[in-house]
Structures are given as C-alpha cells and as structure tokens.
Write an enzyme that holds these catalytic residues in place. Structure first.
Site, PDB file in Angstrom:
ATOM      1  N   THR A 219       0.969   1.501  24.921  1.00 32.58           N
ATOM      2  CA  THR A 219       1.752   0.583  24.079  1.00 32.58           C
ATOM      3  C   THR A 219       1.776  -0.818  24.684  1.00 32.58           C
ATOM      4  O   THR A 219       1.579  -1.810  23.976  1.00 32.58           O
ATOM      5  CB  THR A 219       3.203   1.114  23.940  1.00 32.58           C
ATOM      6  OG1 THR A 219       3.151   2.440  23.431  1.00 32.58           O
ATOM      7  CG2 THR A 219       4.024   0.233  23.024  1.00 32.58           C
TER       8      THR A 219
ATOM      9  N   TYR B 169       9.607   2.978  10.730  1.00 36.55           N
ATOM     10  CA  TYR B 169      10.008   2.938  12.143  1.00 36.55           C
ATOM     11  C   TYR B 169      11.452   3.421  12.341  1.00 36.55           C
ATOM     12  O   TYR B 169      12.086   3.056  13.335  1.00 36.55           O
ATOM     13  CB  TYR B 169       9.841   1.522  12.680  1.00 36.55           C
ATOM     14  CG  TYR B 169       8.413   1.185  13.070  1.00 36.55           C
ATOM     15  CD1 TYR B 169       7.747   1.909  14.061  1.00 36.55           C
ATOM     16  CD2 TYR B 169       7.726   0.130  12.464  1.00 36.55           C
ATOM     17  CE1 TYR B 169       6.446   1.608  14.438  1.00 36.55           C
ATOM     18  CE2 TYR B 169       6.424  -0.179  12.833  1.00 36.55           C
ATOM     19  CZ  TYR B 169       5.796   0.566  13.828  1.00 36.55           C
ATOM     20  OH  TYR B 169       4.511   0.262  14.201  1.00 36.55           O
TER      21      TYR B 169
ATOM     22  N   ASN C  65       0.954  -5.509  19.454  1.00 35.77           N
ATOM     23  CA  ASN C  65      -0.044  -4.718  20.179  1.00 35.77           C
ATOM     24  C   ASN C  65      -1.178  -4.217  19.276  1.00 35.77           C
ATOM     25  O   ASN C  65      -1.811  -3.213  19.562  1.00 35.77           O
ATOM     26  CB  ASN C  65       0.632  -3.589  20.967  1.00 35.77           C
ATOM     27  CG  ASN C  65       1.386  -2.627  20.077  1.00 35.77           C
ATOM     28  OD1 ASN C  65       1.456  -2.820  18.871  1.00 35.77           O
ATOM     29  ND2 ASN C  65       1.934  -1.580  20.661  1.00 35.77           N
TER      30      ASN C  65
ATOM     31  N   LYS D 269      -2.209  -4.101  12.810  1.00 33.74           N
ATOM     32  CA  LYS D 269      -0.947  -4.828  12.645  1.00 33.74           C
ATOM     33  C   LYS D 269      -1.154  -6.330  12.346  1.00 33.74           C
ATOM     34  O   LYS D 269      -2.264  -6.853  12.481  1.00 33.74           O
ATOM     35  CB  LYS D 269      -0.116  -4.644  13.913  1.00 33.74           C
ATOM     36  CG  LYS D 269       0.300  -3.178  14.153  1.00 33.74           C
ATOM     37  CD  LYS D 269       1.173  -3.070  15.385  1.00 33.74           C
ATOM     38  CE  LYS D 269       1.664  -1.650  15.582  1.00 33.74           C
ATOM     39  NZ  LYS D 269       2.582  -1.567  16.741  1.00 33.74           N
TER      40      LYS D 269
ATOM     41  N   ARG E 134      -6.118  -2.052  22.712  1.00 37.65           N
ATOM     42  CA  ARG E 134      -4.991  -2.889  23.130  1.00 37.65           C
ATOM     43  C   ARG E 134      -5.346  -3.749  24.356  1.00 37.65           C
ATOM     44  O   ARG E 134      -4.875  -4.887  24.470  1.00 37.65           O
ATOM     45  CB  ARG E 134      -3.767  -2.017  23.377  1.00 37.65           C
ATOM     46  CG  ARG E 134      -3.138  -1.564  22.047  1.00 37.65           C
ATOM     47  CD  ARG E 134      -2.112  -0.504  22.260  1.00 37.65           C
ATOM     48  NE  ARG E 134      -1.333  -0.204  21.056  1.00 37.65           N
ATOM     49  CZ  ARG E 134      -0.642   0.913  20.915  1.00 37.65           C
ATOM     50  NH1 ARG E 134      -0.632   1.827  21.857  1.00 37.65           N
ATOM     51  NH2 ARG E 134       0.044   1.124  19.793  1.00 37.65           N
TER      52      ARG E 134
HETATM   53  P1  CMP Z   1       3.941   1.383  17.908  1.00 35.85           P
HETATM   54  O1  CMP Z   1       2.982   2.285  18.589  1.00 35.85           O
HETATM   55  O2  CMP Z   1       3.652   0.998  16.492  1.00 35.85           O
HETATM   56  O3  CMP Z   1       5.411   2.029  17.972  1.00 35.85           O
HETATM   57  C1  CMP Z   1       6.588   1.265  17.938  1.00 35.85           C
HETATM   58  C2  CMP Z   1       6.330  -0.196  18.117  1.00 35.85           C
HETATM   59  O4  CMP Z   1       7.422  -0.925  18.612  1.00 35.85           O
HETATM   60  C3  CMP Z   1       5.255  -0.386  19.194  1.00 35.85           C
HETATM   61  O5  CMP Z   1       4.022   0.049  18.765  1.00 35.85           O
HETATM   62  C4  CMP Z   1       5.403  -1.867  19.459  1.00 35.85           C
HETATM   63  O6  CMP Z   1       4.832  -2.683  18.421  1.00 35.85           O
HETATM   64  C5  CMP Z   1       6.916  -1.990  19.408  1.00 35.85           C
HETATM   65  N1  CMP Z   1       7.527  -1.815  20.757  1.00 35.85           N
HETATM   66  C6  CMP Z   1       7.554  -0.736  21.521  1.00 35.85           C
HETATM   67  N2  CMP Z   1       8.210  -0.947  22.678  1.00 35.85           N
HETATM   68  C7  CMP Z   1       8.612  -2.220  22.632  1.00 35.85           C
HETATM   69  C8  CMP Z   1       9.341  -3.049  23.516  1.00 35.85           C
HETATM   70  N3  CMP Z   1       9.801  -2.604  24.692  1.00 35.85           N
HETATM   71  N4  CMP Z   1       9.575  -4.312  23.144  1.00 35.85           N
HETATM   72  C9  CMP Z   1       9.132  -4.775  21.965  1.00 35.85           C
HETATM   73  N5  CMP Z   1       8.428  -4.033  21.051  1.00 35.85           N
HETATM   74  C10 CMP Z   1       8.163  -2.760  21.393  1.00 35.85           C
END
Ligand code: CMP
Length: 138
Positions: A91, A49, A112, A9, A102
């Site tokens: 996450t 997304y 992340n 990312k 991570r």
């Molecule tokens: P990813 O695994 O790419 O899937 C969705 C993305 O949304 C996640 O990683 C983060 O980059 C973002 N994300 C998920 N949960 C949250 C949260 N509570 N607040 C902000 N960003 C989030």
C-alpha cells in the site's frame, strides 16, 4: 482460474498512465475480462470503502477517489487475487518491491495508483459492486 477486482485510481488517470499499468497487468498473465472508465459518486466511494469509515484518512480517501475518473476492472488468471497483490506492491509505495506498479507509479500511501481485492470473498463482493456478469467477457 480465478478473478480479482482492480481500480486504476485518479492519480493514474490524471497522469495518463492507465495503458502503462494495463501493460504490467497483461505482461504478468492476468487477463482484463471487464473494464470501464467511470467517475465515482461520493456515495459509491463511501460504500466501496465502508470498511475504512472509522479511519482517520477516510474523508481524504473519499475526496481523492472522487477527484477524477477511475478505471474499474475485473482481472482473471491463476490465483488472481494473490498475483495482482504481488504485482501492485505494498500500500505504501516506499516499501514496495522494485518492478511493482506502486513502486513505479504511486505518489504516496493515499495516491497509490491502484486498488486490488485482498481475498477471493472480497473480490466477488467488489466485482458485483461495479459489474453485472453480462459485462464480463473472457
Ligand atoms: P487501497 O488498497 O485502495 O485501500 C484503502 C486505501 O486507503 C488505500 O489503498 C490508500 O489509497 C488509502 N490509505 C491506506 N492507508 C492510508 C494511510 N495511512 N493514509 C492515507 N491513505 C491511506
């Protein structure tokens, strides 16, 4: 052998740590069978997304994912989806195990550093979103 889809990312491309992340991927016996550095358009990021479109963090997520280049990848190996999820860590990096990408590199729950598919079905969909089969080489 199976495949998963990965994104390194914008927080990671900005900090020039894509090689360090790829080393962790390769050290864990996943093979990078396709890879390209691209800048996501707003439409591309929103489509990718779409499942999160009703979440409070959606607009911020799109801004972040379009804020700089990303590396999109196809990874191949035994149980690739499961394996990559283990290597990535949770996450939220605060809860991630030591030694995961991570834990090592993520800045916060949004920035992340990496994305990985959460199922074989989604891996196929996500791979097709960015790659033709002719761009994937074992
Ligand atoms: P990813 O695994 O790419 O899937 C969705 C993305 O949304 C996640 O990683 C983060 O980059 C973002 N994300 C998920 N949960 C949250 C949260 N509570 N607040 C902000 N960003 C989030």
């Amino acid at each position: 052998m199976s495949r998963t889809f990965s994104i390194i990312k914008p927080d990671a491309t900005k900090r020039n740590i894509t090689g360090s992340i790829n080393k962790i991927i390769e050290d864990n016996h996943l093979v990078i069978v396709a890879q390209k550095r691209i800048k996501l358009s707003k439409d591309q990021a929103e489509g990718f997304y779409d499942i999160h479109k009703d979440k409070a963090f959606f607009a911020d997520l799109i801004d972040y994912m379009t804020s700089g280049p990303v590396i999109v990848q196809v990874l191949e190996g035994d149980n690739a989806v499961e394996k990559y999820r283990k290597i990535m860590g949770t996450t939220n990096p605060e809860n991630a195990d030591n030694g995961t990408i991570r834990k090592e590199y993520a800045l916060n729950i949004q920035e992340n550093s990496v994305h990985g598919s959460d199922s074989d079905t989604n891996a196929q969909i996500e791979i097709k979103y960015f790659f033709n089969e002719s761009e994937i080489h074992q």
